[in-house]
Enzyme design. Sequence first.
Site, PDB file in Angstrom:
ATOM      1  N   GLY A   1      32.825  54.743  51.555  1.00 24.99           N
ATOM      2  CA  GLY A   1      32.832  53.323  52.332  1.00 24.99           C
ATOM      3  C   GLY A   1      33.300  52.914  53.617  1.00 24.99           C
TER       4      GLY A   1
ATOM      5  CB  THR B   1      33.043  75.780  54.790  1.00 27.77           C
ATOM      6  OG1 THR B   1      32.707  77.269  54.687  1.00 27.77           O
ATOM      7  CG2 THR B   1      33.975  75.528  55.939  1.00 27.77           C
TER       8      THR B   1
ATOM      9  CB  THR C   1      30.748  71.440  53.322  1.00 30.72           C
ATOM     10  OG1 THR C   1      31.891  70.984  53.127  1.00 30.72           O
ATOM     11  CG2 THR C   1      29.967  70.896  54.650  1.00 30.72           C
ATOM     12  CD  GLN C   2      28.941  77.757  53.259  1.00 35.56           C
ATOM     13  OE1 GLN C   2      28.138  78.749  52.453  1.00 35.56           O
ATOM     14  NE2 GLN C   2      29.769  78.238  54.050  1.00 35.56           N
TER      15      GLN C   2
ATOM     16  N   GLY D   1      44.254  35.888  37.832  1.00 28.92           N
ATOM     17  CA  GLY D   1      44.367  36.569  36.641  1.00 28.92           C
ATOM     18  C   GLY D   1      43.635  35.828  35.598  1.00 28.92           C
TER      19      GLY D   1
ATOM     20  CB  CYS E   1      42.826  32.183  41.752  1.00 30.83           C
ATOM     21  SG  CYS E   1      41.430  31.367  40.736  1.00 30.83           S
TER      22      CYS E   1
ATOM     23  CD  GLN F   1      43.614  28.096  37.178  1.00 29.84           C
ATOM     24  OE1 GLN F   1      43.706  28.969  36.080  1.00 29.84           O
ATOM     25  NE2 GLN F   1      42.324  27.955  37.383  1.00 29.84           N
TER      26      GLN F   1
ATOM     27  NE  ARG G   1      34.162  30.520  32.585  1.00 29.98           N
ATOM     28  CZ  ARG G   1      34.033  32.044  32.364  1.00 29.98           C
ATOM     29  NH1 ARG G   1      35.186  32.837  31.813  1.00 29.98           N
ATOM     30  NH2 ARG G   1      33.022  32.760  32.643  1.00 29.98           N
TER      31      ARG G   1
ATOM     32  CG  HIS H   1      40.345  34.442  44.983  1.00 33.62           C
ATOM     33  ND1 HIS H   1      41.436  35.282  44.165  1.00 33.62           N
ATOM     34  CD2 HIS H   1      39.724  33.933  43.836  1.00 33.62           C
ATOM     35  CE1 HIS H   1      41.364  35.165  43.002  1.00 33.62           C
ATOM     36  NE2 HIS H   1      40.390  34.286  42.862  1.00 33.62           N
TER      37      HIS H   1
ATOM     38  CD  GLU I   1      42.611  37.025  47.352  1.00 35.83           C
ATOM     39  OE1 GLU I   1      43.043  35.798  47.917  1.00 35.83           O
ATOM     40  OE2 GLU I   1      42.287  37.114  46.164  1.00 35.83           O
TER      41      GLU I   1
HETATM   42  N1  GLN Z   1      41.496  32.336  34.563  1.00 32.36           N
HETATM   43  C1  GLN Z   1      41.762  31.639  35.702  1.00 32.36           C
HETATM   44  C2  GLN Z   1      40.039  30.652  35.588  1.00 32.36           C
HETATM   45  O1  GLN Z   1      39.211  31.160  35.225  1.00 32.36           O
HETATM   46  C3  GLN Z   1      41.909  31.999  36.858  1.00 32.36           C
HETATM   47  C4  GLN Z   1      40.929  33.015  37.534  1.00 32.36           C
HETATM   48  C5  GLN Z   1      41.508  33.699  38.708  1.00 32.36           C
HETATM   49  O2  GLN Z   1      42.658  33.664  39.173  1.00 32.36           O
HETATM   50  N2  GLN Z   1      40.655  34.229  39.617  1.00 32.36           N
HETATM   51  O3  GLN Z   1      40.136  29.688  36.138  1.00 32.36           O
END
Ligand code: GLN
Length: 582
Positions: free
Chosen positions: A22, A191, A194-195, A363, A390, A394, A505, A553, A555
Amino acid sequence: MNNRKTKYIIVAGGVISGVGKGLATASIAKILQRYGYNTTAIKIDPYINYDAGTLRPTEHGEVWVTDDGGEIDQDLGNYERFLGMYISRMNNITTGQIYKEVIDRERKGEYLGQTVQPIPHITDEIKRRVRQAAEGFDFALVEIGGVIGDYENIPFLFAVKGLEREVGEENVIYVLITYLPIPTHIHEMKTKPTQQAIRLLSESGIFPDFILCRAREPLDEIRKKKIETYANIDADCIISAPDISTLYSIPLNFEKEGFGEKILNKFGLKPKTSPSWQSWEELVKRIENPERVLRVAMVCKYIDIGDYNLSDSYVSINQALEHAGAHLNAEVKIDWIDSKRFEENDKVVKELSNYGGIIVPGGFGTSGAEGKIKAIEFARENDIPYLGLCFGLQLAVVEFARNVCNMPEAHSTEINPHTQYPVIDILPTQKELMEKHQYGGTMRLGAYAATLKKDSMVLKLYTKLHRLEEDRKRIEQLKKDPDQCFRLGILPLGKRAILERHRHRYEVSPQFIDILEESGLVFSGYHLRADGTRLMEFVELAGHRFFIATQAHPEFKSTLEKPAPLFLGFVEAALKGGELNE
Ligand code: GLN
């Protein structure tokens, strides 16, 4: 389909998986982009899952989220990070999608009277999908997942061979990536595998134009010669790809071998620009020789993963910290801490004062949540930089509600459905869908616009990194796309809108926003849904060195050249912790 002139570079792997196919694909794409060509990359995953959303993160690594709401393979993350462009969910093709499409068509009677078969129906659908994703580009890299000889990638090899006939053989080249082991008892590079890979590939009628030789060490002339003879290609087309210290040096190493121009030559093309790698090289040097070291605590759920590397489940966060570190000339070392440890004994949480900063990443589920809340409380009370992503937002809201707003046992209903203070909850519209068991529709997936609050720290950081201008361009594109414009919601007039990706969610419950705000929690950005619901996207605390959390997110949009604003701000604040950052 008007993509007759697209050039295809098919990348396949031999010998073993996990040798950086990748990254090699992303690096080749980057080089061609630097030569002035409009380039995209496509990943074929031979598994039956429709997408990566349901794969086990501890086996397949992180689920990558695209702007258009796809939950796909993390290799696509490398493509985006290297190319610095948006890659659609359409660029990840799985066996599941191909078969589903063909069977759906068969049920609709579209093949009436025909026997529907792997060849030609499945292979035709593969070609259609590849050409669709490649449409409009000068180059399309097509990475075939797995290893040559795998039973499951045979239809894909057959299909790309057929593509060659459709688009003309002058428009397709093949790159084979192999691995050359150096067995410890003989200390000699071998090698032979690879062959064997070359021979296996030839069974599908495919002969590589280039062979990329991954190994611990560079390839010597004797081995190059052996492979040259066996594969019947010039030694010039055998590229040595030894282990490297940072993945961002891969395109630089390829260019040392003149790989980009060699590829262009194969297609009879010339560079359109003379690329400058200066700023990229500068950043790579800083990653290799950082001036400072910062230790960050990543407080997460412990997963029993055997030999698997936990950091693979959070690739994008690691990358975003590396990008921010490169800009600030610092190496960010991450310690993965099982949050449950903080639940057993109140004193353990004090260990967190050994870190420059604390992150609670995304999470799901109840396990370890109380420990994470303790870590957040510790960061808030002790002025330690905190970044919540995320779930990390919360739980920061839960912590603030409990300890500042005097709402004991406030919680997210994901963890405690009966809490008296459901500060994080499912919205009523989602509840209806859940009652109908339409769980898919209850996830907020992909890019959503947020309007940032005036004078907030978040706005300052996004402004500093020119994200408002950049995201405005993307907003204009989305406005014109009838399938995607819902992502913008109602954008109030003004220019403080940005886009970040989501995968969750639950939301901050609108009924608690006023009281949280009155107690000092600053909501520094929100998404306004078309039905008028405000979804909180950012929170921050005034007077704290750095306490920012986001429902998104960020990131996923960080690249080496353009780090994500919140990560840069977090690392910068954490580095100011002085003596902590040895
Ligand atoms: N579990 C939480 C939700 O579903 C947070 C999800 C997450 O951190 N990506 O809202």
